[in-house]
Design an enzyme around this catalytic site. Structure first.
Site, PDB file in Angstrom:
ATOM      1  N   LYS A 166       6.359   3.438  11.678  1.00 42.43           N
ATOM      2  CA  LYS A 166       7.624   3.329  10.942  1.00 42.43           C
ATOM      3  C   LYS A 166       8.633   4.413  11.345  1.00 42.43           C
ATOM      4  O   LYS A 166       8.280   5.431  11.937  1.00 42.43           O
ATOM      5  CB  LYS A 166       7.362   3.357   9.432  1.00 42.43           C
TER       6      LYS A 166
ATOM      7  N   ARG B 162      -2.872   0.293   6.340  1.00 42.56           N
ATOM      8  CA  ARG B 162      -2.318  -0.882   7.021  1.00 42.56           C
ATOM      9  C   ARG B 162      -1.697  -0.425   8.349  1.00 42.56           C
ATOM     10  O   ARG B 162      -0.769   0.375   8.355  1.00 42.56           O
ATOM     11  CB  ARG B 162      -1.261  -1.554   6.123  1.00 42.56           C
TER      12      ARG B 162
END
Length: 278
Positions: free
Chosen positions: A220, A254
């Site tokens: 991210k 995740r």
């Protein structure tokens, strides 16, 4: 294969959730068969590398992402879900916020619903209430298209905990037992860089809700902004963030990079075993 939330206590066992995006821009060569084929190959590779849960997403939730119709999303994820369930013995999560997609996914054997809207969209609570699937409730301020415009909180940790308490209550009022719930504070979803690192530094505070916690930071921008690296070169940052989250009590990580994350967690688990034995 059922994802039992009861089994995910404290430091072990930490589960690795592998990301499988089937949005059109996820596969460079486009063509439907090729994408489907590639997706199954990727699933097989993740299983070989030790993944616990495959998370299939048919709609991008990145900042600025366009919405996808229910019909298109179903056409993307359901055939793949059916193929995975017929070929492999693996838990499958469907990353969706749409009740019709949830309903189809549950019908065809999804073990888990992973919802960035935390079952707030119309019909979602009802669909889940009529099933026995595990549900991950994520916190997001705003909507994907605008969530990064100017996110603000009184106190990011407290505000997210308050949100989760409200959503847990809504679920319980619909007879969705608390034991079926997993919580994800939503790194990067309506959060500034400071919010994201504050959440990671104080991730253990979410444990007061007494539910398994999911952390998703893989590749991210919260990593890219600090490292000044593009998406393909954020592995070290992703692993570091995952390790910190596990040390703070995350039950599920995740990720895109399954093999490397599985290795990191194995080492952490080994260390924990000896620190507990002393």
């Amino acid at each position: 294969m059922n994802i039992s939330t009861h089994a995910m206590s404290a430091f072990k066992p930490v589960k690795v959730m592998g990301i499988l995006n089937v949005t059109p821009d996820s596969f460079s060569d486009g063509g439907k068969f090729s994408s489907f084929d590639k997706a199954l190959t990727q699933v097989e590779l993740m299983i070989i590398n030790g993944v616990d849960i495959i998370d299939i997403g048919g709609e991008s939730t990145r900042p600025g992402a366009a919405e996808v119709s229910e019909k298109d999303e179903i056409a993307r994820v359901i055939p793949l879900l059916k193929a995975i369930k017929s070929r492999f013995d693996i838990s499958v999560s469907i990353d969706t916020s749409k009740s019709a997609v949830m309903s189809e996914a549950i019908t065809y054997g999804a073990d888990m619903i992973n919802d960035v809207r935390a079952l707030q969209n119309k019909g979602c609570l009802d669909v889940v209430a009529q099933s026995d699937v595990t549900v991950c409730l994520m916190h997001m301020q705003g909507m994907p298209r605008t969530m990064q415009a100017n996110p603000q909180y009184n106190d990011v940790i407290t505000d997210i905990i308050d949100f989760f308490q409200q959503r847990i209550t809504s679920c319980e009022q619909q007879a969705i037992d608390k034991s079926r719930l997993i919580l994800d504070p939503g790194f990067g979803f309506g959060k500034t860089l400071a919010h994201n690192y504050q959440m990671l530094a104080h991730f253990a505070e979410f444990k007061q809700l007494k539910l398994p916690l999911l952390a998703g930071m893989s590749r991210k921008s919260m990593l890219g902004d600090v490292l000044n690296r593009d998406v393909e070169h954020r592995l070290a940052g992703s692993l570091t963030a995952a390790i910190v989250a596990v040390q703070q009590g995350a039950s599920i990580i995740r990720v895109h990079d399954v093999a490397e994350t599985v290795d990191a967690i194995k080492v952490l688990t080994e260390v924990a075993q000896y620190s507990n034995n002393h």
